[in-house]
Each structure stands twice: as C-alpha cells, then as structure tokens.
Scaffold this active site. Structure first.
Site, PDB file in Angstrom:
ATOM      1  N   CYS A   1       0.950  -1.120  -0.154  1.00  0.00           N
ATOM      2  CA  CYS A   1      -0.118  -0.136  -0.185  1.00  0.00           C
ATOM      3  C   CYS A   1       0.863   1.296  -0.039  1.00  0.00           C
ATOM      4  CB  CYS A   1      -0.961  -0.022   1.234  1.00  0.00           C
ATOM      5  SG  CYS A   1      -2.423   1.221   0.949  1.00  0.00           S
TER       6      CYS A   1
ATOM      7  N   GLU B   1      -2.336  -9.035   2.723  1.00  0.00           N
ATOM      8  CA  GLU B   1      -2.670  -9.300   4.143  1.00  0.00           C
ATOM      9  C   GLU B   1      -3.977  -9.548   4.602  1.00  0.00           C
ATOM     10  OE1 GLU B   1      -2.290  -5.158   5.018  1.00  0.00           O
ATOM     11  OE2 GLU B   1      -1.342  -6.599   3.681  1.00  0.00           O
TER      12      GLU B   1
ATOM     13  N   HIS C   1      -3.558  -4.797  -0.316  1.00  0.00           N
ATOM     14  CA  HIS C   1      -3.310  -5.269   0.915  1.00  0.00           C
ATOM     15  C   HIS C   1      -3.241  -6.988   0.840  1.00  0.00           C
ATOM     16  CE1 HIS C   1      -3.012  -1.717   3.438  1.00  0.00           C
ATOM     17  NE2 HIS C   1      -4.061  -1.418   2.690  1.00  0.00           N
TER      18      HIS C   1
END
Length: 209
Positions: free
Chosen positions: A79, A182, A180
C-alpha cells in the site's frame, strides 16, 4: 527472518498475523542492525506519503531501505509502503520517495468514489515468482487514493478503477503491492507464501557464498 518495518504508519498487526498464519519467521523492528541482519523486508504503510518519508528520514531508515533495495535482499512494499518505493509523490506537495523504482505517485482522478476501497479484480501482466498458485483475475483488497504512474515493464498486475491501476510492481529483488495481500484472503496468503519462498531462496544463496 523477515523484518517488518515499524515506523508508526504501518498496518503492522494484520501483516504480523498473516506472516504468523503462513509460518514465516518475522520480527517487527525499526532497528537498523536488525533490518540488515534480516533475510527479507516488508515495508507496510497507511497514511500520507510526505509524513511517512519524514518519519523514515528521522529514523535514518531512508538510507537503510535504499541499501536493502539496491542489494539482492527481497523487499516488499505494501500500500503506502509500495508508493514510498517510487521516485516521488504529488500528495499534498511534491515529495521525494526512496527512488528504488521509476515513477511518480499521482492522485486518482476518476468518476468513482475516492478512496478506491474494497475488492477488485487483479489481472496478471507477465509472470514472476509471487504469482505461483495465483490465478489471473483473482480479487484483492484495496484502500488507496493515489496510484503509481510508472513504466509498463515493472507492472505485473493491474486493476481497473476508471484508470488502469498498477496493483503489483516488481523489479529485481523489489516488489510492491498497492493492494493489501494480508487482507486479501487465500490469494493474499499465497502471495505472501511466495514472498517467503523468495526470501528463503535468497537466504540459501547467502549461506553458500
């Protein structure tokens, strides 16, 4: 060991949980020596580009990250962390970045809601190690208002949001995800597993020297 850079502007907790989930050894740190001793680096980030660069400069991490980037050690920006890898940003003011990747960070000017937030399709452009097990057209999770205006040859994944947004970039040992991983479910976990594999390969190469 993967070093997650802690400079007060990162989505540290979610990155930690993801690395724990995939069984990766990691440390959360801003210590220069620990970063240099690591086998790979993740630079997360949420917030404003100029403030992030100011903090990295104050902590003497600009020099550290530039040295890591110019070595063969794997480096992944996520990001804002991805955006910091570029030459400069137009956010708030012209601000220099880490200059590890060619390009400029520009504001999204589209007829859609800003920030670009939520799930979007990621179209693969070319093949890299982090694409192993990742299907073309997978959906990933974005939260951003700026995007990288950069050469096509470093773009390995794009999403459509009124403009073609470089979702994933790479050059040598340097990787950047505008989305993202994650927070992108199984697909994101696969990408992080692939990064873990790249880190392990690099570590093995150093042991044989």
């Amino acid at each position: 060991m993967i070093a997650i850079i802690d400079y007060g502007m990162g989505n540290i907790r979610s990155v930690e949980q993801a690395l724990k989930y995939i069984g990766a050894a990691y440390i959360v740190t801003s210590d220069k020596e620990e970063i240099f001793r690591s086998d790979g680096v993740i630079l997360p980030g949420v917030g404003a580009f100029p403030k992030a660069m100011d903090i990295l400069e104050e902590k003497d991490l600009v020099r550290v990250l530039q040295e890591i980037g110019r070595s063969r050690k794997p480096l992944l920006g996520i990001c804002l962390g991805m955006q910091l890898l570029f030459e400069k940003s137009e956010e708030l003011q012209d601000c220099n970045g880490l200059s590890l990747l060619p390009g400029v960070i520009r504001k999204l000017k589209v007829p859609y809601k800003i920030p670009h937030m939520g799930w979007n399709e990621l179209k693969k452009e070319g093949e890299i190690a982090l694409w192993n097990g990742v299907e073309d057209g997978s959906f990933v999770y974005y939260v951003h208002s700026y995007y990288a205006d950069c050469p096509n040859e470093i773009v390995y994944g794009v999403s459509d949001y009124g403009v073609e947004v470089p979702g994933f970039v790479a050059k040598g040992n340097i990787y950047g995800a505008q989305f993202h991983p994650e927070k992108s479910g199984d697909i994101g976990m696969q990408m992080l597993k692939n990064f873990k594999g790249v880190v392990e390969t690099w570590k093995s190469s150093q042991l044989s020297i």
